[in-house]
Design an enzyme around this catalytic site. Structure first.
Site, PDB file in Angstrom:
ATOM      1  CG  HIS A   1      -2.035   0.586   1.235  1.00  0.00           C
ATOM      2  ND1 HIS A   1      -3.502   0.465   1.254  1.00  0.00           N
ATOM      3  CD2 HIS A   1      -2.341   2.325   0.782  1.00  0.00           C
ATOM      4  CE1 HIS A   1      -4.049   1.586   0.949  1.00  0.00           C
ATOM      5  NE2 HIS A   1      -3.474   2.608   0.926  1.00  0.00           N
TER       6      HIS A   1
ATOM      7  CE1 TYR B   1     -12.325   7.442  -0.627  1.00  0.00           C
ATOM      8  CE2 TYR B   1     -11.348   6.413  -2.207  1.00  0.00           C
ATOM      9  CZ  TYR B   1     -11.507   6.513  -1.043  1.00  0.00           C
ATOM     10  OH  TYR B   1     -10.642   5.961  -0.022  1.00  0.00           O
TER      11      TYR B   1
ATOM     12  CD1 TRP C   1      -9.862   6.860   3.225  1.00  0.00           C
ATOM     13  CD2 TRP C   1      -9.025   4.793   3.542  1.00  0.00           C
ATOM     14  NE1 TRP C   1      -8.545   6.915   3.655  1.00  0.00           N
ATOM     15  CE2 TRP C   1      -7.930   5.709   3.717  1.00  0.00           C
ATOM     16  CE3 TRP C   1      -8.768   3.527   3.639  1.00  0.00           C
ATOM     17  CZ2 TRP C   1      -6.665   5.272   3.897  1.00  0.00           C
ATOM     18  CZ3 TRP C   1      -7.429   2.873   3.615  1.00  0.00           C
ATOM     19  CH2 TRP C   1      -6.160   3.923   3.921  1.00  0.00           C
TER      20      TRP C   1
ATOM     21  CD  GLU D   1      -5.742  10.800   4.291  1.00  0.00           C
ATOM     22  OE1 GLU D   1      -5.270  10.608   2.925  1.00  0.00           O
ATOM     23  OE2 GLU D   1      -6.526   9.784   4.731  1.00  0.00           O
TER      24      GLU D   1
END
Length: 529
Positions: A161, A349, A466, A473
């Site tokens: 990831h 999204y 999520w 972030e």
């Protein structure tokens, strides 16, 4: 040095990644529900459907040099250029490394049946194949897995990831070099051996196309390689390097999946998949050119990831427009790439309008082959595409699942990410972000859209919010919060937001999540506050 994002890149980012969605207040007055939307309950989903939440290692773990872990690409990048708000870094993040037991108890209290997390490559193999396995890293993930299972929570493990040992970058250029394929397979084998008796859902790579874009096309992720007009980096080639990197990522996935299917799956009885970032694309106009651009948009994004993993080769649109510059899979590679995934992971999204750039004036990046000769925009004739700004388009969930169902013969799917971001806040604004009505509305509407596809026969088996908690972030200047739980950056205390209480009610009480009458809706949120 701090990286700055141009206005042009900012729009591209929101249309191609976990979007910014809506950076306004989170008070009452979110999305106005349409009269034709029905109530949806947990019991409306198929038996065995898994509701969960997701995180990633660099964004939550912290402990960046603890217990034998080496520096990752992100550690070095954020220490050198500064990431997030105020040039922060993920050295501590949410301190999940020390607080994972409390976090698992938090998941259990929510009623989660699955938790998606990723392995820190640098924690398991600090030097990749050039060094030994770190037993403390193995022990850490064993504890997470064991405690999840103890609480009845299914672990979904992502092997890559975005983070890897920095030594691999310095030795041979990481994903620009085919040698990275073998290092990844080595990581996968270590994980299958140590965790596979309990982990039944594996994800090889998270969003390879998006990672390639940000790291080698626009250069905002490490190793920060790009060329104009995509960005201003010290080195790189935005038209060529993404093709090489994607090829290596896909072959790394294929080789790891082959290893799992042949050597581990027969005994461990698990499944292995790949996660694609899946925006939905709609034509800007009714013209044939824009309709063709929509096909290219999917092919050059999710299709770039999924077509080789299911059909064994790149989408025909890429072959046509990239031509001889597109790397070629050998016959042997095509054979092990084909049907190399047991399920498709969908990170969805947003939805954007798509404009053809072969016969129309477009941005400097839209006219490039690497982008499929197209642009994406958020409005049509002055009207924004979605609710509360251009990013919230619930119908896109149904549309993208339907499209993937048809294109890939209804291969099993999981919604591995779906989330809504709110801006970071100062201490005096905490109450505002805890009352995240818009996040509740967002998930309510997207879940309602998802159930429509399932009722039409889409084989979707799970949905992951999520994220579980506000994580670190990594984009410069955008310290956003996607979490169901607010995390105090000083004390690391996890505080449930309204959305956490809503999700718990939905999962444990089988409560309605869409409330049609405005007054009933107001009373509902008041009771949950």
């Amino acid at each position: 040095m701090k990286l700055e994002l141009s206005a042009a890149f900012f729009f591209f980012f929101i249309s191609a990644s976990a979007p910014l969605l809506q950076l306004s207040n989170n008070g009452v007055g979110g999305f106005k529900l349409k009269e034709n939307e029905s109530h949806v309950k947990r019991s409306d989903f198929p038996p065995g459907f898994l509701f969960g939440a997701a995180t990633s290692a660099y964004q939550v773990e912290g402990a960046y040099l603890s217990d034998g872990k080496s520096l990752s690409n992100w550690d070095v990048f954020c220490h050198s250029v500064g990431c997030g708000e105020n040039e922060e870094n993920g050295d501590i993040a949410d301190d999940h490394y020390h607080l994972f037991l409390k976090d698992i108890e938090m998941m259990h209290s929510l009623g989660l049946k699955a938790y998606r997390f990723s392995i820190s490559w640098a924690r398991i193999l600090p030097r990749g194949k050039f060094g030994e396995v770190n037993p403390v890293g193995i022990m850490f993930y064993n504890k997470i897995i064991d405690n999840l299972i103890l609480k009845g929570i299914e672990p979904f493990v992502t092997l890559f990831h975005e983070d890897f040992p920095q030594e691999l970058e310095e030795r041979y250029g990481s994903w620009l070099n085919p040698q990275m394929q073998e290092d990844f397979v080595h990581l996968a084998e270590i994980c299958f051996n140590n965790f596979g008796d309990r982990v039944k859902y594996w994800i090889t790579i998270n969003e390879p196309r998006l990672f390639t874009d940000f790291a080698y096309e626009t250069g905002i992720f490490p190793p920060s390689r790009c060329s104009e007009p995509f960005g201003k980096c010290l080195d790189g080639n935005s038209d060529m390097e993404p093709l090489i990197v994607m090829h290596n990522l896909l072959l790394a996935h294929g080789k790891a999946a082959k290893l799992y299917h042949e050597n581990f799956q027969p005994k461990q009885n698990g499944l292995i998949g790949l996660v694609a970032h899946c925006d939905m694309f709609e034509p800007l106009t009714d013209s044939e050119l824009d309709r063709e651009a929509v096909k290219r948009a999917f092919a050059f994004n999710a299709g770039w990831v999924l077509d080789p993993s299911i059909f064994g080769d790149y989408p025909k649109e890429m072959c046509e427009y990239i031509g001889s510059q597109l790397p070629v899979f050998s016959l042997e590679e095509k054979n092990f790439m084909k049907n190399s995934i047991d399920f498709i992971g969908i990170n969805h999204y947003t939805t954007v309008y798509t404009k053809d750039c072969m016969d129309s004036s477009c941005s400097a990046t839209g006219v490039r082959a690497i982008r499929g000769f197209l642009d994406t925009v958020g409005e049509r004739k002055g009207v924004l595409i979605g609710l509360e700004g251009i990013y919230v388009v619930p119908r896109g969930m149904e549309e993208i699942v339907d499209h993937i169902k048809i294109r890939y013969n209804n291969k099993p799917m999981f919604i591995t990410e779906n989330g809504y971001s709110s801006p970071d806040v100062h201490e005096e604004q905490v109450n505002e972000i805890l009352n995240d009505v818009k996040r509740v509305d967002f998930h309510s509407r997207y879940i309602a859209s998802l159930i429509k596809s399932i009722r039409k026969g889409a084989d979707v088996r799970g949905y992951f919010v999520w994220s579980l908690m506000d994580s670190y972030e990594w984009l410069v200047g955008y310290n956003l919060r996607y979490g169901l739980y607010y995390v105090d950056r000083q004390t690391f205390k996890r505080i449930p937001k309204l959305s956490a209480r809503w999700y718990k009610s939905f999962l444990t009480n089988n409560s309605n999540i869409l409330i049609r009458n405005p007054q009933d809706r107001k009373d509902y949120f008041k009771r949950m506050s």
